[in-house]
Scaffold this active site. Structure first.
Site, PDB file in Angstrom:
ATOM      1  N   CYS A  28      -4.341   1.330   1.037  1.00  0.00           N
ATOM      2  CA  CYS A  28      -5.263   1.006   2.134  1.00  0.00           C
ATOM      3  C   CYS A  28      -5.312   2.157   3.129  1.00  0.00           C
ATOM      4  O   CYS A  28      -6.377   2.556   3.583  1.00  0.00           O
ATOM      5  CB  CYS A  28      -4.808  -0.282   2.821  1.00  0.00           C
ATOM      6  SG  CYS A  28      -5.771  -0.706   4.273  1.00  0.00           S
ATOM      7  N   TRP A  83      -7.142   5.023   1.574  1.00  0.00           N
ATOM      8  CA  TRP A  83      -8.594   4.748   1.504  1.00  0.00           C
ATOM      9  C   TRP A  83      -9.285   5.196   2.772  1.00  0.00           C
ATOM     10  O   TRP A  83     -10.419   5.669   2.757  1.00  0.00           O
ATOM     11  CB  TRP A  83      -8.816   3.252   1.271  1.00  0.00           C
ATOM     12  CG  TRP A  83     -10.263   2.832   1.280  1.00  0.00           C
ATOM     13  CD1 TRP A  83     -11.108   2.779   0.215  1.00  0.00           C
ATOM     14  CD2 TRP A  83     -11.042   2.411   2.412  1.00  0.00           C
ATOM     15  NE1 TRP A  83     -12.362   2.348   0.603  1.00  0.00           N
ATOM     16  CE2 TRP A  83     -12.353   2.116   1.945  1.00  0.00           C
ATOM     17  CE3 TRP A  83     -10.777   2.247   3.768  1.00  0.00           C
ATOM     18  CZ2 TRP A  83     -13.368   1.671   2.787  1.00  0.00           C
ATOM     19  CZ3 TRP A  83     -11.786   1.814   4.606  1.00  0.00           C
ATOM     20  CH2 TRP A  83     -13.075   1.531   4.116  1.00  0.00           C
ATOM     21  N   HIS A  84      -8.583   5.029   3.902  1.00  0.00           N
ATOM     22  CA  HIS A  84      -9.199   5.367   5.184  1.00  0.00           C
ATOM     23  C   HIS A  84      -9.422   6.855   5.350  1.00  0.00           C
ATOM     24  O   HIS A  84     -10.307   7.273   6.099  1.00  0.00           O
ATOM     25  CB  HIS A  84      -8.347   4.848   6.344  1.00  0.00           C
ATOM     26  CG  HIS A  84      -8.542   3.400   6.618  1.00  0.00           C
ATOM     27  ND1 HIS A  84      -7.905   2.413   5.906  1.00  0.00           N
ATOM     28  CD2 HIS A  84      -9.331   2.767   7.516  1.00  0.00           C
ATOM     29  CE1 HIS A  84      -8.298   1.226   6.370  1.00  0.00           C
ATOM     30  NE2 HIS A  84      -9.155   1.407   7.339  1.00  0.00           N
ATOM     31  N   GLY A  85      -8.605   7.658   4.708  1.00  0.00           N
ATOM     32  CA  GLY A  85      -8.839   9.090   4.863  1.00  0.00           C
ATOM     33  C   GLY A  85      -7.853   9.916   4.094  1.00  0.00           C
ATOM     34  O   GLY A  85      -6.751   9.474   3.762  1.00  0.00           O
ATOM     35  N   PHE A 140     -14.871   7.308   6.737  1.00  0.00           N
ATOM     36  CA  PHE A 140     -14.114   6.796   5.608  1.00  0.00           C
ATOM     37  C   PHE A 140     -15.081   6.534   4.442  1.00  0.00           C
ATOM     38  O   PHE A 140     -14.664   6.046   3.426  1.00  0.00           O
ATOM     39  CB  PHE A 140     -13.377   5.505   6.007  1.00  0.00           C
ATOM     40  CG  PHE A 140     -12.564   5.676   7.267  1.00  0.00           C
ATOM     41  CD1 PHE A 140     -12.513   4.678   8.201  1.00  0.00           C
ATOM     42  CD2 PHE A 140     -11.888   6.849   7.527  1.00  0.00           C
ATOM     43  CE1 PHE A 140     -11.781   4.830   9.378  1.00  0.00           C
ATOM     44  CE2 PHE A 140     -11.147   7.018   8.696  1.00  0.00           C
ATOM     45  CZ  PHE A 140     -11.101   6.004   9.617  1.00  0.00           C
TER      46      PHE A 140
END
Lengths: 473, 332
Positions: A323, A326-328, A473
């Site tokens: 997670c 996924w954001h960056g 993102f």
């Protein structure tokens, strides 16, 4: 184009006008299927115009991913379904990996082994790629699991992936929730417009009045943390989470509002997350579509909590780290995700201890406060441009004037809204859940409140450069 | 159906009008800027309507009343009133984001404790070239003993400086008169116009054109001509003119001061000011020390980015203290 721009207002008005035209009596004579198809094509073209406004080349990328998902899903009934599933999963992940993570991993590898920078690609990160790749993945996987029938009409598959209200920053919509809506005779109507416009303005207020005004304070503090007192840094820490919440949930509200105007329902993405009593509950209330996606397509396939405690802890850690990633593509995001994973594990591990705690309002308040504080402090890592910067800010908080009106305003407003939602839920006898505060636009009072709210949003809204945080993102 | 639609439209129009009134009331406290008119006496480009309430909540929080002369000054002024120290400058010194009792003129007045009458005609958009353009007229109108000119930047376009010397610097237009003035008096409308439709407004454009990337011989030559003219104007009236450099000082990640001044500019201003009998008061050391030693941010407000934007009340206080020391004790 951003939702909070005049360009988008004009674009959306044109789309609504085009859709409204299909309500005219002349269209009633056309067979239902053809009528729906016209609407789908209008929305699909509008979605590609919307996406192409940033960079028209990215439209080809999205089209390609959609084609892969569509074709792979159609193969699920064939003998080579496993290969089709592998392709349907591998291609989007590969595309995401190349565009988003390739340079990050190459740079990290070079840094570890002391190699001079080489082999990185000069590519732009397409806006929203994390969102629509996840959507195309979920479609392929759901078809392979038999949860959904493969869509034979490419226009519908393409519209599911590209639907512009949720295209670039979510919510991540499951095909099973959206495709059936395309089979129904949905369109613009006065009741839909009445609610949709109010959802949109509500989201706009959160974004341009609260989030963007707080941002100028947060950006200044984060750029020079050593110049500010401990109190200011602490306020910035709490205020950043308000900024993040209002920015992202504001966008989601605008997306839901746009879709509602057009006659479609998108899932809610936030449910008063501030009142979470633990990290697990936080992730059931924050970015709900992402946490649901990761639970269904990563956590459960890994075994969830069905393979023993040790494996459960590992799965929780993996899902939260993914997670974060996924954001960056940065170690700050990885660290943030890992930290939340550890928190989830600790929470689960402490279950026997938790059962001994009395069920009282005081315990609830303390739980909420500590969860909120933990999330805010973890957001320092999320926000920082490097682990060193994050550590510096946290250290400075605990080691010395300039307050922030918008930071305090944002905290009071958001907490006030959360408390109001809890009171309302208690009166209705339901678990705490958020709601959209809407008024009756057929009454004078409702119209007065709405127009005044729109005017206040325009008056107080920030007018500098303010992209949505989750666009990156 | 038609009746229903007309009924709804009427309701919407009435509600819209009522909302507009409410929003104007809100903006009367949030953002109400008086209309500005071309200054007939030529001491500045323009000034505001006299004796008019103003408020600003978009950057800092300030409310006050323009004085009888049309400036956001605590003291009223009538022609012939005594003025010992005259302040000229831009929006920094005008202090529209700062309560009037906390701006530099008021603080300086308290420091002099009645011995000297301090009066400010600083106005937004009046960067150094515009102050220089109007200095002669300002000295003629107010007859001070000391003129203080605020310089928020030292990077001025040689072409602009030459235009001042040649008398060809364009005016900043005032859009006042008739229906336009009436519209400007509606706070919500004015606020919306300034916020969304006038972001390239004339005052901002005028200020922006002053900044330059040019330095070196051209800059020195133009500055020399301009300061020579200012020196002559000051000597002719027996006025001591002090040029006060208010540097933009922002903190870096480590809390150290970062200055936005090009190499050589301060030295050029110092040298050429001395050659022409002007005083160059550079606040750089004071501002840097305030940030690095006292951890004070002299720019920015609670409702904007701290450390950025206009000088705040502490910045005004430091300005006033420095000018007081320069006038009373020759400190510089």
């Amino acid at each position: 184009m951003l939702f909070n721009s005049f360009t988008f207002l004009i674009f959306f008005a044109l789309v609504c006008a085009a859709m409204a035209l299909t309500n005219l009596p002349v269209f009633s004579a056309i067979p239902r299927e053809k009528r729906l198809r016209v609407r789908h094509i209008i929305l699909l073209l509008a979605s590609y115009v919307f996406y192409g406004w940033w960079n028209w080349l990215c439209c080809f990328l999205m089209l390609g991913l959609t084609l892969v998902a569509h074709l792979c899903a159609l193969q699920m009934g064939r003998p080579w379904r496993k290969a089709a599933l592998a392709a349907g999963v591998a291609v989007p992940l590969l595309v995401l990996g190349v565009f988003k993570y390739y340079n990050f991993f190459v740079d990290s590898f070079c840094a570890v082994f002391g190699i001079s920078r080489a082999g990185t690609l000069r590519i732009i990160l397409p806006v929203g790629i994390s969102f629509y790749t996840f959507q195309s993945l979920s479609y392929t996987i759901d078809v392979s699991r038999g949860k959904l029938k493969a869509e034979t009409d490419f226009v519908k598959t393409a519209l599911y992936v590209a639907f512009f209200p949720q295209l670039v920053a979510g919510p991540i919509v499951k095909a099973g929730d959206f495709l059936p809506q395309l089979e129904e005779d949905r369109n613009i109507s006065l009741p839909n417009l009445e609610l949709g416009v109010q959802y949109f303005v509500f989201g706009l207020f959160k974004k341009v009045v609260i989030a963007d005004n707080i941002a100028s304070f947060i950006d200044a503090v984060h750029s020079a943390p050593a110049a500010y007192s401990a109190g200011t840094l602490l306020l910035a820490t709490y205020a950043y989470f308000v900024q993040l919440y209002c920015d992202f949930s504001g966008y989601s509200d605008m997306a839901v509002g746009c879709a509602k105007c057009l006659g479609y329902e998108l899932p809610r993405n936030f449910d008063i997350p501030y009142i979470s009593r633990n990290v697990g509950e936080f992730w059931r209330r924050w970015h709900i579509s992402l946490s649901t996606w990761l639970t269904e397509y990563l956590y459960f396939p890994l075994g969830g909590s069905r393979r023993g405690e040790g494996r459960t802890y590992l799965n929780l850690f993996i899902i939260m780290t993914v997670c974060g990633l996924w954001h960056g593509a940065a170690w700050t995001f990885v660290l943030w995700g890992a930290l939340l994973g550890v928190a989830q594990c600790v929470y689960r591990f402490a279950a026997p201890l938790r059962k001994k705690l009395p069920k009282s309002p005081l315990v609830t308040v303390i739980s909420v406060f500590f969860t909120y504080t933990f999330i805010c402090f973890s957001a320092v890592i999320f926000r920082a441009s490097s682990i060193g910067e994050a550590w510096r800010i946290i250290v400075y908080i605990f080691t010395l004037h300039e307050g922030s009106f918008w930071g305090v305003f944002g905290l009071i407003t958001v907490w006030g809204a959360h408390i109001a939602a809890c009171i309302r839920s208690k009166k209705l006898g339901v678990p705490p859940t958020g709601y959209y505060p809407t008024v009756n636009l057929n009454s004078f009072t409702g119209l007065l409140i709405f127009f005044t709210f729109v005017g206040l949003t325009l008056s107080l809204g920030y007018t500098g450069q303010s992209p949505f945080i989750y666009f990156q993102f | 159906m038609k009746a229903k639609a007309i009924n709804w439209l009427l309701k919407a129009l009435l509600a819209g009008a009522a909302a507009f009134v409410l929003l104007c009331l809100f903006c009367a406290l949030w953002y109400k800027v008086p209309v500005h008119y071309t200054n007939p006496d030529g001491a500045t480009e323009y000034k505001y309507e006299p004796n008019t309430f103003y408020s600003r909540g978009v950057e800092g929080f300030a409310m006050g009343r323009t004085n009888s002369d049309g400036f956001p000054e605590l003291l009223d002024y009538a022609p012939g009133d005594r003025v010992d120290v005259l302040l000229l400058g831009s929006s920094h010194l005008e202090g529209y984001s700062v309560p009037p009792e906390k701006n530099a003129a008021a603080v300086l007045g308290r420091l002099f404790d009645g011995e000297k009458a301090v009066y400010s005609i600083a106005m937004a958009g009046h960067t150094f070239p515009y102050c220089a353009k109007h200095l002669e007229k300002a000295l003629e109108v107010y007859r001070p003993q000391v003129a203080v000119i605020e310089l928020a930047s030292l990077s001025y376009d040689p072409a602009a400086m030459d235009a001042v010397t040649d008398g060809t610097l364009p005016d900043i237009p005032s859009h006042a008169g008739g229906f336009v003035t009436l519209l400007q008096k509606l706070p919500f409308l004015r606020h919306m116009y300034n916020k969304y439709f006038n972001r390239g407004n004339d005052v901002v454009k005028a200020a922006a054109v002053m900044e330059t990337e040019v330095s070196g011989a051209d800059f020195d030559a133009s500055l020399a001509r301009l300061l020579e003219k200012l020196g002559e104007v000051s000597r002719a009236r027996g006025v001591k003119t002090i040029l006060v450099h208010v540097p933009t000082v922002v903190p870096d990640a480590e809390g150290h001061a970062v200055l936005e001044v090009k190499p050589g500019e301060r030295e050029s201003f110092q040298r050429l000011s001395e050659e022409n009998g002007l005083v160059f008061l550079d606040l750089t050391e004071r501002f840097v020390s305030a940030l690095e030693d006292d951890h004070e941010l002299l720019f920015g407000f609670a409702n904007t980015a701290p450390g950025h934007g206009h000088i705040n009340s502490r910045g005004h206080e430091l300005f006033a203290e420095a000018v007081y020391g320069c006038i009373e004790n020759g400190e510089g």
